[in-house]
Structures are given as structure tokens and as C-alpha cells.
Design an enzyme around this catalytic site. Structure first.
Site, PDB file in Angstrom:
ATOM      1  N   CYS A   1      -1.078   3.985  -6.465  1.00 21.70           N
ATOM      2  CA  CYS A   1      -1.898   3.349  -5.430  1.00 21.70           C
ATOM      3  C   CYS A   1      -2.122   1.930  -5.931  1.00 21.70           C
ATOM      4  CB  CYS A   1      -3.228   4.077  -5.283  1.00 21.70           C
ATOM      5  SG  CYS A   1      -4.488   3.167  -4.363  1.00 21.70           S
TER       6      CYS A   1
ATOM      7  N   CYS B   1       0.864  -1.174   0.000  1.00 19.50           N
ATOM      8  CA  CYS B   1       0.000   0.000   0.000  1.00 19.50           C
ATOM      9  C   CYS B   1       0.904   1.228   0.000  1.00 19.50           C
ATOM     10  CB  CYS B   1      -0.859  -0.039   1.266  1.00 19.50           C
ATOM     11  SG  CYS B   1      -1.800   1.472   1.560  1.00 19.50           S
TER      12      CYS B   1
HETATM   13  N1  DGL Z   1      -4.049   0.700  -1.912  1.00 18.66           N
HETATM   14  C1  DGL Z   1      -3.648   1.813  -1.112  1.00 18.66           C
HETATM   15  C2  DGL Z   1      -2.453   2.542  -1.716  1.00 18.66           C
HETATM   16  O1  DGL Z   1      -1.682   1.946  -2.436  1.00 18.66           O
HETATM   17  C3  DGL Z   1      -4.626   2.807  -0.588  1.00 18.66           C
HETATM   18  C4  DGL Z   1      -6.050   2.679  -0.783  1.00 18.66           C
HETATM   19  C5  DGL Z   1      -6.809   3.368   0.308  1.00 18.66           C
HETATM   20  O2  DGL Z   1      -7.053   2.688   1.296  1.00 18.66           O
HETATM   21  O3  DGL Z   1      -7.124   4.563   0.174  1.00 18.66           O
HETATM   22  O4  DGL Z   1      -2.252   3.701  -1.454  1.00 18.66           O
END
Ligand code: DGL
Length: 273
Positions: A195, A77
Site C-alpha cells: 500500500c 494506489c
Molecule cells: N494508498 C492506497 C493503496 O496503495 C490505499 C489507502 C486507502 O485508501 O485505504 O492501497
């Protein structure tokens, strides 16, 4: 702390986005066992404050160590990496902890127009870590940053139909706000998906920006780094008979269950932690 070679690698995200990283990890490290945790009870992270994400990251790592004795952690993430990885490494100095960050360095190298777009959460773009990275590359390209509030959550909810209207509407809104895409001078020719949820909307994004624009994410580079570090530490499994996968969620399990089947062809049941 001992790190048995056959212990699993922990991977976590706020939800299903980190599956894009798990996919790369599984193809690079086919004999390793993994425990994937979706913090769905506390998602999304992208528009939360730093203290919240930090507290969740500590809690998740503690759970993975206590319940699964992981030998390494991949923070799949960008938001949690930006806001918490430094503290996690300080708290567990013996545990290899890997993160993902928007791939703006390779993007800057590849861009011919020297104009690079970056889609990410507000948390990632506002973090000191990202701003420092961007500053270090300011002579190499001009970066057009776009915080995409609500997009990760829409992909999370609508994973079955990545061409869903909400996902498409948000992508159109944010991409149009970034300016012109293309390969002519002053156009954005390289777009970073900063993301881990966004790669699942790649077809929609590519359709909007056009076929000539290069989309960049970070699954492969992080998987290579994990393989290299585990190898150097003597922790790499090269011959396990049956690598295992556990899927965990802290809240709603349906999205993770179905996304794992649809995207990774994984049918392991999801347990609630
Ligand atoms: N998948 C996460 C990232 O790479 C964030 C998604 C979220 O929870 O806003 O930032």
C-alpha cells in the site's frame, strides 16, 4: 486524442500515500510536470467495495483530463490499481495508464527463506488481480498475507509523527499476527509494503521486524516503467525549463499540504477540486 509532450503526468491516490510514488517519479523524470490528486474527500479506499473505488477512479481520471489535459496517468494506489485499472485502460485506450501492485514477484526472487510477508489493504488482497498474481508465483514462495484495516488511514492522519502510537500499535498488531520474522528457515525474511501509504511508516515497521528483514515497495520500478513507455511513445520531456507541480485534493487539504512539505520538500499550494 492528442497527447502533447509537455502536458503533465497525472498521479492519484486516496490521500498522501501516492507521494511515495511521486517522489520516485520526480527523481526518475526530473523534467516532467505533475498533477497530484489526493481523493481525500472519499478516502480511505482500502475497505470500500469495488464499485465505489471504480467510480472514484473514473471520476478522478475524468477531472485530470478535463482540467489538466494530462498525457499519462499513474494510479499511485495499490487498491485502485487492483480494482479499477483494467476498466480505466478500456475507457481510455489511447492514454498510457500505469498502476502499482504489491511487489511480490521481486520479493519471491529475493527471499532466501521462501517465506514472504505482504501487508496491504483488504481491497487489494481480496481482488481477482492480486489473487491471480499470487497464484502465478505459488511455486516460488509461500506468501503470508495480512490485510491492515485502518493502517493507511492512521498514517494519513498522523503523517507528522510516523512513530505515532496508533500507527505503531496497528503495525505491531498486524506484524505479530503474521508470525516470525528473521532469516532462519520458516521465518519471513522479506516483507512487501503493498500500500503506498506504508513506506511512510518504514522506520516503525523495520524496528518491529528487525534489521535483517528486507522491506520492499514499488516506487522505483513503476517510475522506471513510466520513463521507458513515455520515451518509446516520444512523450518524454528531457529538457523542460521549469517543470510544474499542481497538488489537488477533493476534500481536506491539510494532510497533503503538510506531507508534501515534510516528505518531498514541495511547497506548492493545494487546490480543492
Ligand atoms: N494508498 C492506497 C493503496 O496503495 C490505499 C489507502 C486507502 O485508501 O485505504 O492501497
Amino acid at each position: 486524442m492528442t497527447l502533447p509532450r509537455l502536458a503533465p503526468i497525472g498521479v492519484f491516490d486516496s490521500g498522501v500515500g501516492g507521494l511515495s510514488i511521486l517522489q520516485a517519479l520526480q527523481s526518475q523524470l526530473p523534467h516532467e510536470s505533475f498533477v497530484y490528486l489526493a481523493d481525500s474527500g472519499f478516502a480511505p479506499y482500502g475497505e470500500r467495495d469495488e464499485a465505489f473505488v471504480l467510480q472514484r477512479a473514473h471520476h478522478v481520471l475524468h477531472t485530470l483530463l478535463q482540467q489538466h489535459q494530462i498525457k499519462a496517468l499513474v494510479v499511485a494506489c495499490n487498491t485502485a490499481t487492483a480494482l479499477a485499472i483494467h476498466e480505466l485502460r478500456q475507457a481510455y485506450p489511447d492514454l498510457p495508464v500505469f498502476g502499482v501492485e504489491p511487489a511480490i514477484k521481486p520479493a519471491a526472487l529475493q527471499s532466501q527463506t521462501h517465506r514472504v510477508g505482504v501487508m496491504a489493504t483488504a481491497g487489494t488482497l481480496g481482488s481477482a488481480k492480486f489473487q491471480e498474481l499470487q497464484r502465478s508465483l505459488q511455486d516460488q514462495a509461500e506468501f503470508v498475507l495480512q490485510a491492515c484495516d485502518g493502517l493507511a488511514d492512521a498514517i494519513e492522519q498522523q503523517w507528522q509523527t510516523p512513530d505515532d502510537q496508533t500507527v505503531r500499535g496497528l503495525c505491531e498488531k498486524y506484524l505479530h499476527a503474521m508470525g516470525e520474522f528473521g532469516v532462519d528457515s520458516r521465518q519471513i525474511d522479506t516483507l512487501v509494503l503493498g500500500c503506498t501509504h506504508y513506506p511512510f511508516a518504514k522506520p516503525v515497521i523495520q524496528r518491529i521486524v528487525g534489521p535483517d528483514v528486507r522491506l520492499i515497495d514499488n516506487g522505483q520500478p513503476v517510475a522506471k516503467r513510466v520513463a521507458q513507455v513515455l520515451h518509446d511513445k516520444g512523450l518524454l520531456v528531457t529538457d523542460a525549463l521549469e517543470p510544474k507541480l499542481h497538488l489537488l485534493a477533493t476534500g481536506e487539504t491539510r494532510n497533503l499540504q503538510s506531507a508534501a512539505v515534510a516528505w518531498l520538500n514541495l511547497s506548492a499550494p493545494v487546490s480543492v477540486v
